[in-house]
Enzyme design. Structure first.
Site, PDB file in Angstrom:
ATOM      1  N   HIS A  89      10.240  31.929  66.900  1.00  0.00           N
ATOM      2  CA  HIS A  89       9.166  31.274  66.167  1.00  0.00           C
ATOM      3  C   HIS A  89       9.280  29.778  66.384  1.00  0.00           C
ATOM      4  CE1 HIS A  89       6.467  30.102  62.956  1.00  0.00           C
ATOM      5  NE2 HIS A  89       5.996  31.334  63.044  1.00  0.00           N
ATOM      6  N   ASP A 102       5.568  39.462  62.851  1.00  0.00           N
ATOM      7  CA  ASP A 102       4.846  40.469  63.638  1.00  0.00           C
ATOM      8  C   ASP A 102       5.744  41.581  64.133  1.00  0.00           C
ATOM      9  OD1 ASP A 102       2.323  39.404  63.412  1.00  0.00           O
ATOM     10  OD2 ASP A 102       2.787  37.865  64.899  1.00  0.00           O
TER      11      ASP A 102
END
Ligand code: ACO
Length: 428
Positions: free
Chosen positions: A307, A364
């Site tokens: 991320h 996700d």
């Protein structure tokens, strides 16, 4: 006392104020840089070190794994609030009173229809079209059916535009799925809650009585809340920058949907499941795929890992991992793909490559597993993300317009040819 940063270029010193946020974040205000230095600019591809705005909506601390909407922690909101409350909070800044929430809900329900002519546009798409492309187009098409710009100085006009898109967006999103499945298009049931109605609009069959399912509804509510905002990510920055040209709300949202579609952003939830399916079909050898992800000559990346800002853990992934397990247990399902996901996460979290680069499962990585369990088709996963992110995009667009931010227009460092005299075609 204002803190100052000093920059020295070729022996000349320049001073810039340091802006302090409410959570001890500091930013060097370089608004005057080009002016005082005679044209020197900054270079920061991917904006890894660049703040594009001051914002009071979402705070996140990537090192500590903190995410808060308007000061409220994501953990508390996911546990105690529903999606509509969170939407109101993000957009208007405070949790709604019971009266405000009831009105917000009722006003959105009044907008739960789209012009029937929109169906002609939808008809023009092939059934095989990706729902994100269709959703982006339909959202943009709303402009044609709702012409006239929003008077951003008027609270009432802003409110009307907000409830309009909050009402119509789930209808359009559900239609993208129904079109693919050849199901009749409808408008749901305004006696249901926002999320329940979304589910009904997606799944109701003309030949069956629709039944509500609390487990499904609660899981969807949680997923939408977890995705509702994430400060200046790729799609949100897109919404703000498109809106900064004073393009309307629907146009800005449509651009945000396109940005979200990419596999490095919202499209990752679909890519994760496709990757896990591929690993399963290939015999479930997680070590092989870890090796591929580490191989610099192989373009493969572990989807759902890493991320831009979370460098310890993604707090949403923590919540969602538990939720995925609960939903599968509640629905009495076993999913071999979840086992592969857990195996992959375990190996990766112990592997030096991932540890060194601080690559952890992101939101996700697990969201797709819940969506699968809820019967949502893989190609609709990113649409679900867009449904969740809608209030965040609206809140950021509203903030940007209310703060009268200037048009977004970055600079560049030109690295092309110097002046060249034109050569006519016969001499080339
Ligand atoms: N698998 C393998 N290696 C990775 C991965 C991954 N998923 N992510 C990053 N790396 C490696 C890079 O190769 C790079 O290695 P190097 O330093 O040896 O060159 C290093 O980690 C840093 O990677 P960057 O791409 O520079 O990190 P950045 O912050 O720019 O990218 C991103 C973040 C785009 C999320 C990236 O981690 C990625 O592509 N992940 C997979 C896609 C994904 O899951 N996206 C969803 C993001 S969450 C969201 O949008 C809701």
């Amino acid at each position: 006392m204002t803190k100052i940063a000093t920059l020295e270029i070729n022996g000349n010193k320049y001073e810039f104020p340091i802006i302090e946020g409410t959570q001890n974040e500091f930013g060097i205000d370089i608004k005057t840089l080009r002016g005082v230095t005679g044209g020197v600019t900054t270079l920061d591809p991917g904006f890894k070190n660049t703040g594009s705005c001051e914002s009071a909506i979402t705070f996140l601390d990537g090192e500590k794994g903190i995410l808060r909407y308007r000061g409220y922690s994501i953990e508390e909101l996911a546990e105690k609030a529903d999606f509509l409350e969170v939407a109101y909070l993000l957009i208007f800044g405070e949790l709604p009173t019971a009266v405000q929430l009831e009105k917000f809900d009722a006003d959105i329900k009044e907008e739960l229809h789209v012009d029937e002519d929109m169906k002609n546009i939808l008809d023009g798409f092939p059934k095989s079209a990706h729902p994100m492309g269709v959703l982006s187009s339909l959202t943009n098409a709303l402009i044609a059916f709702n012409p006239g710009s929003v008077d951003v100085a008027s609270d009432d006009a802003m409110y009307r535009a907000i409830v309009k898109i909050m009402g119509k967006f789930p209808v359009l999103a559900a239609w993208t799925m129904r079109k693919r499945k050849g199901l009749p298009l409808d408008y749901g049931d305004s006696t249901l809650g926002y999320v329940e109605n979304l589910h009904k609009m997606m799944f109701a069959r003309p030949n069956r009585v629709y039944t509500k399912n609390k487990i499904v509804n609660d899981a969807l509510d949680k997923l939408l809340i977890l995705h509702a905002d994430h400060e200046q990510n790729c799609s949100t920055s897109t919404v703000r920058i498109v809106g900064s040209s004073h393009a309307g709300l629907f146009a800005s949202l449509s651009a945000g949907i396109s940005a979200l579609w990419g596999p490095l952003h919202g499209g990752a939830n679909q890519a994760v499941i496709e990757m896990l399916e591929a690993i399963k079909a290939d015999g479930g050898d997680t070590a092989k795929y870890i090796a591929k992800a580490k191989d610099k000559n192989d373009p493969f990346r572990l989807m759902g890992f890493g991320h831009r800002v979370y460098k310890n853990f993604d707090p949403r992934a923590k919540i969602i991992k538990v939720a995925a397990e609960e939903v599968l247990a509640d629905l009495g399902m076993e999913d071999p793909v979840l086992d592969i996901a857990k195996g992959l996460a375990k190996v990766a979290l112990e592997d030096e490559y991932f540890v060194k680069r601080k690559l952890y499962p992101n939101v996700d990585f697990y969201s797709g597993i819940i969506y699968r369990a809820l019967g949502i088709p893989t190609e609709m996963f990113t649409v679900m993300f867009a449904l969740g992110r809608l209030p965040g995009w609206i809140a950021q667009w509203r903030e940007m317009r209310q703060r009268k931010e200037p048009i977004g227009r970055p600079r560049q460092i030109y690295i092309g040819e110097g002046y060249r005299p034109f050569v006519s075609v016969e001499k080339r």
